[in-house]
Design an enzyme around this catalytic site. Sequence first.
Site, mmCIF file in Angstrom:
data_model
loop_
_atom_site.group_PDB
_atom_site.id
_atom_site.type_symbol
_atom_site.label_atom_id
_atom_site.label_comp_id
_atom_site.label_asym_id
_atom_site.label_seq_id
_atom_site.Cartn_x
_atom_site.Cartn_y
_atom_site.Cartn_z
ATOM 1 N N HIS A 182 41.145 33.206 9.138
ATOM 2 C CA HIS A 182 41.815 31.951 8.817
ATOM 3 C C HIS A 182 42.994 31.689 9.751
ATOM 4 C CE1 HIS A 182 39.833 33.288 5.103
ATOM 5 N NE2 HIS A 182 39.658 31.999 4.842
ATOM 6 N N GLU B 7 28.575 24.089 8.324
ATOM 7 C CA GLU B 7 29.346 23.547 9.447
ATOM 8 C C GLU B 7 28.464 22.810 10.452
ATOM 9 O OE1 GLU B 7 31.927 26.486 7.503
ATOM 10 O OE2 GLU B 7 29.834 26.582 8.205
ATOM 11 N N ILE C 6 34.304 27.151 12.790
ATOM 12 C CA ILE C 6 33.679 26.098 13.593
ATOM 13 C C ILE C 6 32.442 26.590 14.322
ATOM 14 C CG2 ILE C 6 34.900 26.471 15.784
ATOM 15 C CD1 ILE C 6 35.212 23.411 15.974
ATOM 16 N N PRO D 237 29.456 28.001 13.685
ATOM 17 C CA PRO D 237 28.105 27.518 13.391
ATOM 18 C C PRO D 237 27.882 26.055 13.774
ATOM 19 C CG PRO D 237 28.992 28.747 11.531
ATOM 20 C CD PRO D 237 30.125 28.507 12.478
ATOM 21 N N GLN E 83 36.766 23.505 7.639
ATOM 22 C CA GLN E 83 37.878 23.916 6.786
ATOM 23 C C GLN E 83 38.905 24.786 7.510
ATOM 24 O OE1 GLN E 83 37.215 26.342 3.003
ATOM 25 N NE2 GLN E 83 37.417 24.254 2.228
ATOM 26 N N PHE E 84 38.450 25.670 8.365
ATOM 27 C CA PHE E 84 39.318 26.484 9.213
ATOM 28 C C PHE E 84 38.670 26.577 10.592
ATOM 29 C CE2 PHE E 84 40.347 27.956 4.975
ATOM 30 C CZ PHE E 84 41.730 28.104 5.006
ATOM 31 N N ALA E 85 39.506 26.651 11.626
ATOM 32 C CA ALA E 85 38.969 26.758 12.979
ATOM 33 C C ALA E 85 38.043 27.955 13.124
ATOM 34 C CB ALA E 85 40.115 26.863 13.989
ATOM 35 N N ASP E 86 38.315 29.020 12.377
ATOM 36 C CA ASP E 86 37.487 30.229 12.452
ATOM 37 C C ASP E 86 36.038 29.967 12.073
ATOM 38 O OD1 ASP E 86 39.817 32.639 12.331
ATOM 39 O OD2 ASP E 86 40.352 30.730 11.425
#
Length: 694
Positions: A484, A415, A442, A444, A437-440
């Site tokens: 997710h 990321e 972000i 890094p 890919q998923f906000a979770d």
Amino acid sequence: MKISKEILEFGYKNLTTAKAMAELYEENFKTVSKYVHATSRGHEVIQTALGMQLLPQDYAFPYYRDDAMLLSIGMKPYDLMLQLLAKKDDPFSGGRTYYSHPSLNDIDKPKIPHQSSATGMQAIPATGVALGFHYRESLTDEQRAAIDSSSSSSSSSDSIVVCSLGDASVTEGEIAEAFQMAALKQLPILYLVQDNGWDISANAAETRAQNAAEYAAGFHGIEAISIDGTDFRESYNTLNEVIEKIRTERRPFLVHATVPLLNHHTSGVRMEFYRDDLEEARSRDPYPRMRQLLLDNGFSEQDLDGYDAFAKAESEKSLDQAMKMPDPEPADLFTHDFAPTPITEEKGERSPLGAEKVVMVDCALFAIEELMKKHPECLLYGQDVGGRLGGVFREAATLAQKFGDNRVFNTPIQEAFIVGSTVGMSAAGLKPIVEVQFADYIWPGLNQLFTEVSRSNYLSNGKWPVSMILRVPIGAYGSGGPYHSSSMESVVSNIRGLKIAYPSNGADLKGLMKAAYYDPNPVVIFEHKGLYWSKVKGTKGATSVEPSEDYVLPFGKAWVLQEIWKKEEEETLSIITYGMGVHWAMNATEELGLQDRVEVVDLRTLHPLDYETVFASVKKCGKCLVVTEEPSENSFSRALQGRIQEECFKYIDAPVMVIGSENMPAIPLNSVLEETMIPSTEKVKTKIEEILNY
């Protein structure tokens, strides 16, 4: 290779100039140490040997000790001293950032995109430039010409990137991400690691399991070389050979140069506080070695004494001149937060006659396809967006097949690289669209988003805006569980220098995507997964007639999608919301039969935020509810609530209220717990009745 007398003379003059500046700073410590600075003392030879071999088409990413490198590419002591003293005419940042944190876009010098404090973070943007070169070299001459005509940046087939690093920074995790991509893609980049054996007070034995060359050797495809960075002949010849190979063979190298640190870590951390190796370090001073090299090659003591005297006099003159220059004015604080955007009005057809309704995810897909057809500089990359899958939400389906694997490609699970490489891509004249890919996941990438992406235009004084789009699938949907489902717009909206969209429907998403593409600034677009396919009950409104190709929707324009007329005899309410909250609000008012008493304002963008429309709606209605999916404590929604309360206090009949998710650490996997955690139409209905009856 025999080194000419001209090269030796330039190298010595550059070294002695950097040395004279460092000594002058020490002599005038109380005057020049108002702002923190570091010097290249002990590192001058390797920096000089590199800088004098770079060309205007090259890109360089120095670090905060690289003042000798900056001198060797053509900067003057006066230029560096304007930054040392944070003066208005500082050519890098206009007095905004530290000494030897350059930003340079001169036609006759290597290009230097915005530099942070560069303790490893710069490796990803630097590698992003090299990735940009790699892509450009895969294009036809016609495509490259089209990119150059639409951009102030360009490159040639032999352009290289140099990333300069201190040895301590190589332990950063982001270095591994950069090395991985350089090795994987065989990028034309040189990582120069200047190893003085120290972090600040921790030394190499305490903090490093191996040196940088040994570490880089583990990345198959990076050739690593160790040299004595105090030996000018070895440094110049090695770098000459390496640079020539990068120019012709287009592959990555790392040069690990051992050097002594002969000055303080910075002006604020004095070497006498902790150093126990000063005598040994001084025995490796490159200055007497360089002086002897010139004596051995036909220069006289008188020649060298003259060069030394000139450097000392020039440094003193430059400091005196720089000290007399004006500081920035208060008004200078407020410039270059964003580069001007050409998209200021809504244009094109939002609902063309005869057009089909499409789901929200396809509106974005079609927008990107239209952009890629029109603009060869447009790329899309991230995890699993390539041809084999086309995105876990099919948000990139068929794009790789249509535009090629060089334009639509998968990245490793990186990321930080995905986000930070856009700085380099943009600097190379490209327009990257990237995806977390998923906000979770972000988190890094936040270091790059905050330190490199968001601040580039401001801290480079407008020279290097980062033109990129970061797509972030967000929100709870279908028992996605704790990894997710998260909302985190409050964190990102606190990063100044970003534009942020959070659309509630496909037409808005397409219009905002187009506006974001033509905006020269970094844009984050939050795309709610539960709205992508309108599979969640009550979200059919996210499905839209697909707007025309030329449809653009400017940022900062909220939409009053359920407008009411104020009736004095009735209590009325303004709901301010965005994303999934729009659908909860619309469904709640419909089920309550209150469409004529509740106005719904869809923010569409969180920054810039259309306060004018928000305040007008609240003042008209007299009551306000902010609806969000995020937990509300310490959040974007609470900040908005406070701003509304402050601006509209005289016009409201009840406290501004907020409804959001429960303030728990994560969204549980179990569907009952998920439902309990997040808002819903029923919960919003209850809140509407509460505030109307207040």
